[in-house]
Write a protein that holds these residues in place. Structure first.
Motif, short mmCIF file in Angstrom:
data_model
loop_
_atom_site.label_atom_id
_atom_site.label_comp_id
_atom_site.label_asym_id
_atom_site.label_seq_id
_atom_site.Cartn_x
_atom_site.Cartn_y
_atom_site.Cartn_z
N UNK A 164 0.83 -1.21 0.00
CA UNK A 164 0.00 0.00 0.00
C UNK A 164 0.86 1.25 0.00
N UNK A 165 1.92 1.25 0.80
CA UNK A 165 2.79 2.42 0.84
C UNK A 165 3.49 2.65 -0.50
N UNK A 166 3.90 1.58 -1.12
CA UNK A 166 4.55 1.72 -2.43
C UNK A 166 3.57 2.22 -3.49
N UNK A 167 2.36 1.69 -3.46
CA UNK A 167 1.35 2.09 -4.45
C UNK A 167 1.02 3.57 -4.30
N UNK A 168 0.76 4.02 -3.11
CA UNK A 168 0.42 5.42 -2.89
C UNK A 168 1.58 6.34 -3.25
N UNK A 169 2.81 5.90 -2.95
CA UNK A 169 3.97 6.72 -3.27
C UNK A 169 4.15 6.85 -4.77
N UNK A 170 3.99 5.75 -5.51
CA UNK A 170 4.12 5.80 -6.96
C UNK A 170 3.03 6.67 -7.58
N UNK A 171 1.80 6.55 -7.09
CA UNK A 171 0.71 7.36 -7.63
C UNK A 171 0.95 8.84 -7.36
N UNK A 172 1.45 9.17 -6.18
CA UNK A 172 1.73 10.57 -5.86
C UNK A 172 2.83 11.13 -6.76
N UNK A 173 3.91 10.37 -6.92
CA UNK A 173 5.00 10.86 -7.78
C UNK A 173 4.57 10.95 -9.23
N UNK A 174 3.67 10.07 -9.68
CA UNK A 174 3.17 10.16 -11.05
C UNK A 174 2.33 11.42 -11.24
N UNK A 175 1.52 11.76 -10.24
CA UNK A 175 0.74 12.99 -10.31
C UNK A 175 1.65 14.21 -10.35
N UNK A 176 2.71 14.19 -9.56
CA UNK A 176 3.66 15.29 -9.58
C UNK A 176 4.38 15.38 -10.92
N UNK A 177 4.63 14.24 -11.53
CA UNK A 177 5.27 14.23 -12.84
C UNK A 177 4.34 14.85 -13.90
N UNK A 178 3.04 14.62 -13.76
CA UNK A 178 2.09 15.19 -14.70
C UNK A 178 1.96 16.70 -14.48
#
Length: 672
Positions: A164-178
């Motif tokens: 869960x921590x990895x999933x949320x971290x990847x989603x957050x960084x992807x949003x920041x990348x966008x």
């Protein structure tokens, strides 16, 4: 997204096994007590000291009380013997080589051995959690590595919230990348707009997906993790136009790619995890859940849904998947192109009984039955045109019978067809490929064609088409007659305006359309020149035609009916010519007579004469059927030339307005 940690591969540091032996030997020398505990795991034996183990692990404390010196760890121990070697090093207070490749396994092993803060401070559970939160989850690459290693650690990795921590971290960084607040992106985020309107090409889609590394990394994850990241992206507010392409790219890689299928087929027997079809079916079922809702699915091109539907047929996937795909395709069918419709890959296959044709028939039926009032006006005519084009492609199948083809034609209601050009082409193709079709079956097929909805070119082709039944040819001739009447009417108005010099407004368009008030079953028929033309209905003509078609008449009755109709056309032409002559004066009248004589001269044959009663007679009644068809073709040429008179009215108006004194001579030239 570069890694911010100096991670080390497990192969770059000394092997834990050799390091553990050295640490145990040193401990024995320093304390003077030999290793008294034997730990067995996965066939390996570790001789260790009791004090380091019981001081760090509650699990060993309980196990050594029951068994003084022998402990065997189960096969479900997280990470196996390699992870236990690092746990033992930590128990001896040796520096632990933590990195993204082993931290998740160490965290799960620490939980299994109950190495918590209750035993001692800074125990393995806390140490590994700190490394995860402060180092791994701050880096895109490290988080991806940890998430990949969690596949073999389930369900414990899930219970410890590592996934869960990895999933949320990847989603957050992807949003920041966008979002990219500093606008450092070299290129825009890949979308699916460039793929719209083109046939689906997996390789082209793969190139688009590889433009951004973060997308390329996400679509390489196992689907169980990918699905959770997509849901997290939507929860964190990423726009659908960025989320949906990622789902499509993932499906293209794991469902539509032929290379992936070959890889799964080669490895299916080795790992025993099932066939390629089972794996694709599982992923496709999840992809359908991740696709956006119908009201926002225009972001995804309809060609993608067609590609998924085709794959479901080739792999013989479950009915539930195919039904869901059929609903998606039917909802967006008005956005498709004729090239998207499914056809068998093997052209030698029987198209009539192919699953592709049956699937497309169900898709169109679903679209017709499920459309509402808001979408019917926009989509019904488009879908009808696409369906008729598709029928033209499958009509060449020699095994496709007339009854089956008739049923396919009626899949789309006739009222949905704004034009019958493609329907005429489909029926003509079918009749060309099936010369054995009887006249009754021809008539039943062609009864669906409305000549008033045919274009000028298609109507001309229908008149000259020998495959068409006689009734359709007569209907097409009457439509041409109506077009000719309109051409004469507009041409006559032009002459009247020019002669009187009065322009009360805009002259009607020269484009001759069949008036809505005049139906195809109503045809003007003159009794005498100069009189108002009474209407003879085409329905009465057809009834008389049917009465002639008895067992004793045969082809003779058809010839008599054809003569009667062409004579009616002759009468109308003579009436129209006389009406046009009365509206023009002087040299215009003389020129029009010359033009009329040229148009109606029949290559040396006797010109139609007017009898004392005002009726027009000719030699058509004595002609054979072949000669009648040639005569009809000549009439068709007459219609074309007469229609040209109406098209030249705009030029006549311009000359009249520009040269009022010389308008008469200009009109004479325009007629020629």
């Amino acid at each position: 997204m570069d890694s911010t940690s100096a991670r080390a591969s497990p192969f770059s540091s000394p092997k834990p096994a050799a390091l553990l032996k050295k640490v145990v030997f040193t401990w024995s020398q320093e304390t003077g007590s030999p290793a008294s505990v034997c730990v067995r795991i996965h066939g390996k034996i570790f001789n260790l000291h009791m004090l380091p183990l019981i001081s760090r692990s509650r699990y060993f404390k309980k196990a050594l009380i029951e068994s003084s010196s022998d402990v065997e760890l189960p096969h479900s121990f997280p990470g196996g013997s390699e992870t236990f070697e690092m746990v033992a090093l930590f128990a001896y207070d040796s520096p632990l080589p933590l990195d993204p490749f082993n931290v998740s396994a160490l965290r799960c092993a620490a939980e299994f051995l109950q190495m918590t803060e209750d035993q001692t401070s800074r125990n393995l559970c806390e140490t590994s959690d700190l490394y995860l939160n402060q180092v791994v989850l701050q880096s895109w690459d490290d988080t991806l590595i940890v998430l990949q290693t969690c596949q073999t650690l389930l369900p414990m990795a899930e219970e410890l919230l590592i996934v869960s921590r990895c999933v949320e971290s990847l989603a957050f960084m992807a949003c920041m990348e966008i979002l990219d607040p500093e606008q450092r992106r070299d290129r825009p985020v890949p979308t699916l707009q460039a793929l719209a309107g083109r046939p689906w090409d997996s390789e082209a889609v793969k190139e688009v997906a590889g433009q951004d590394l973060w997308i390329k990394d996400l679509i390489a994850l196992p689907f169980q993790f990918f699905r959770r990241i997509i849901r997290s992206l939507r929860r964190q507010g990423m726009k659908e136009k960025y989320v949906s392409p990622v789902v499509v790219f993932y499906a293209n890689k794991w469902v539509l790619s032929k290379k992936t299928h070959k890889f799964w087929e080669n490895t299916a027997e080795e790992d025993g995890a099932g066939t390629a079809g089972n794996k694709v079916s599982a992923i496709l079922r999840g992809i359908l859940e991740l696709l956006p809702a119908a009201n926002s699915a225009e972001i995804v091109p309809v060609t993608f849904y067609f590609a998924l539907l085709s794959m479901s047929l080739s792999l013989n996937l479950t009915d539930s998947i195919r039904l869901k795909l059929q609903d998606l395709v039917a909802y967006h069918l008005h956005l498709a192109q004729a090239e998207d419709f499914l056809l068998p890959d093997n052209t030698l296959q029987n198209i009539a009984s192919s699953p592709e044709l049956k699937t497309m028939e169900r898709v169109v039926s679903i679209h017709v039955s499920s459309r509402n009032e808001t979408t019917a006006a926009n989509s019904s005519s488009t879908v009808a045109e696409l369906w008729d084009i598709y029928l033209s492609q499958i009509a060449v199948d020699p095994k496709l019978g007339p009854d089956r083809f008739m049923k396919l034609v009626e899949t789309v209601p006739m009222v949905d067809r704004d034009t019958h050009d493609h329907l005429y082409k489909a029926i003509n193709t079918f009749l060309s490929a099936h010369p054995w079709v009887s006249n009754e079956e021809k008539a039943r097929l062609c009864s669906n064609i409305n000549c008033q909805k045919l274009s000028q070119e298609a109507c001309i082709q229908a008149v000259q088409d020998e495959l068409m039944p006689l009734r359709l040819i007569i209907q097409a001739l009457f439509v041409q007659q109506l077009h000719t009447q309109q051409a004469f009417k507009h041409c006559s108005e032009s002459f009247r305006y020019l002669h009187c010099g009065e322009f009360s407004g805009s002259i009607p368009s020269s484009k001759c359309q069949v008036p809505k008030s005049q139906k195809l079953d109503e045809s003007p028929h003159d009794l005498a020149i100069g009189e108002e033309a009474p209407v003879v209905s085409l329905g009465s003509l057809m009834k008389e035609d049917l009465s002639l078609k008895g067992p004793a008449h045969g082809s003779k009755a058809e010839n008599e009916s054809t003569r009667f109709r062409i004579q009616a056309l002759e009468k109308k032409l003579a009436s129209l010519k006389h009406s046009l002559q009365n509206t023009s004066k002087g040299s215009v009248e003389t020129d029009l007579k010359t033009v009329s004589f040229r148009l109606f001269a029949m290559e040396g044959s006797t010109v139609a004469r007017r009898n004392p009663f005002g009726h027009v007679s000719g030699c058509i009644g004595s002609l054979s059927w072949t000669a009648q068809r040639k005569y009809a073709n000549r009439l068709l040429k007459v219609f074309r030339k007469i229609a040209m008179l109406g098209k030249g009215k705009s030029k006549v108006q311009q000359m009249a307005s520009g040269h009022p004194n010389g308008s008469l001579s200009c009109r004479s030239k325009s007629l020629h």
